[in-house]
Design a protein around this motif. Sequence first.
Motif, short mmCIF file in Angstrom:
data_model
loop_
_atom_site.label_atom_id
_atom_site.label_comp_id
_atom_site.label_asym_id
_atom_site.label_seq_id
_atom_site.Cartn_x
_atom_site.Cartn_y
_atom_site.Cartn_z
N GLY A 159 0.81 -1.21 0.00
CA GLY A 159 0.00 0.00 0.00
C GLY A 159 0.84 1.26 0.00
O GLY A 159 0.51 2.25 -0.66
N SER A 160 1.95 1.23 0.72
CA SER A 160 2.84 2.39 0.75
C SER A 160 3.49 2.64 -0.61
O SER A 160 3.61 3.78 -1.05
N LEU A 161 3.89 1.56 -1.28
CA LEU A 161 4.46 1.72 -2.63
C LEU A 161 3.42 2.25 -3.61
O LEU A 161 3.73 3.09 -4.46
N GLY A 206 3.61 5.82 -5.65
CA GLY A 206 3.41 5.95 -7.08
C GLY A 206 2.31 6.93 -7.42
O GLY A 206 2.41 7.71 -8.37
N LEU A 207 1.25 6.93 -6.63
CA LEU A 207 0.15 7.87 -6.84
C LEU A 207 0.62 9.30 -6.63
O LEU A 207 0.29 10.20 -7.42
N VAL A 208 1.42 9.53 -5.60
CA VAL A 208 1.93 10.87 -5.33
C VAL A 208 2.86 11.33 -6.44
O VAL A 208 2.79 12.48 -6.88
N LEU A 262 2.08 14.66 -8.61
CA LEU A 262 2.96 15.83 -8.52
C LEU A 262 3.77 16.08 -9.78
O LEU A 262 4.02 17.23 -10.13
N LEU A 263 4.19 15.03 -10.46
CA LEU A 263 5.13 15.19 -11.55
C LEU A 263 4.49 15.19 -12.94
O LEU A 263 5.14 15.57 -13.90
N SER A 264 3.27 14.75 -13.05
CA SER A 264 2.64 14.71 -14.36
C SER A 264 2.09 16.09 -14.71
O SER A 264 1.46 16.74 -13.88
N PRO A 265 2.31 16.56 -15.93
CA PRO A 265 1.79 17.87 -16.32
C PRO A 265 0.27 17.94 -16.24
O PRO A 265 -0.28 18.92 -15.77
N ASP A 266 -0.39 16.90 -16.69
CA ASP A 266 -1.85 16.82 -16.58
C ASP A 266 -2.17 15.38 -16.19
O ASP A 266 -2.32 14.51 -17.04
#
Length: 115
Positions: free
Chosen positions: A74-76, A80-82, A86-90
């Motif tokens: 769950g932490s991994l 990945g969700l974070v 945060l890093l995806s432009p959209d």
Amino acid sequence: MNTPIGKKIVLTTFLLGTVLILFSIIAISAGSSGVHFWETLAILAGKTNPDSATATILYQIRLPRVILAAFVGGSLALGGLVFQALLSPDSRLRPTHRQLLGQNRAGTHGLFLRR
């Protein structure tokens, strides 16, 4: 949550939770001590002697490992969700590129270390 999307989220969460519980019980019953699936269910339900060697193996060795594995997974997933958020432009349209996360460089580095 009477909207179709809300019902879909609730149904998906319920199904994934059920799959997690089922695979956790299978993981707890798998091993070299010869504990069968139905015996594992009986021990977890409290219908057998809690002082037996099998119950000790399940409660003190296997159950903590399965719970820890669920928390680590769950932490991994949350990490990945974070990263995606945060890093995806959209983040709603497409996932983050591998170049942005450095996966291409890490894969190339691993390839050269292997040779």
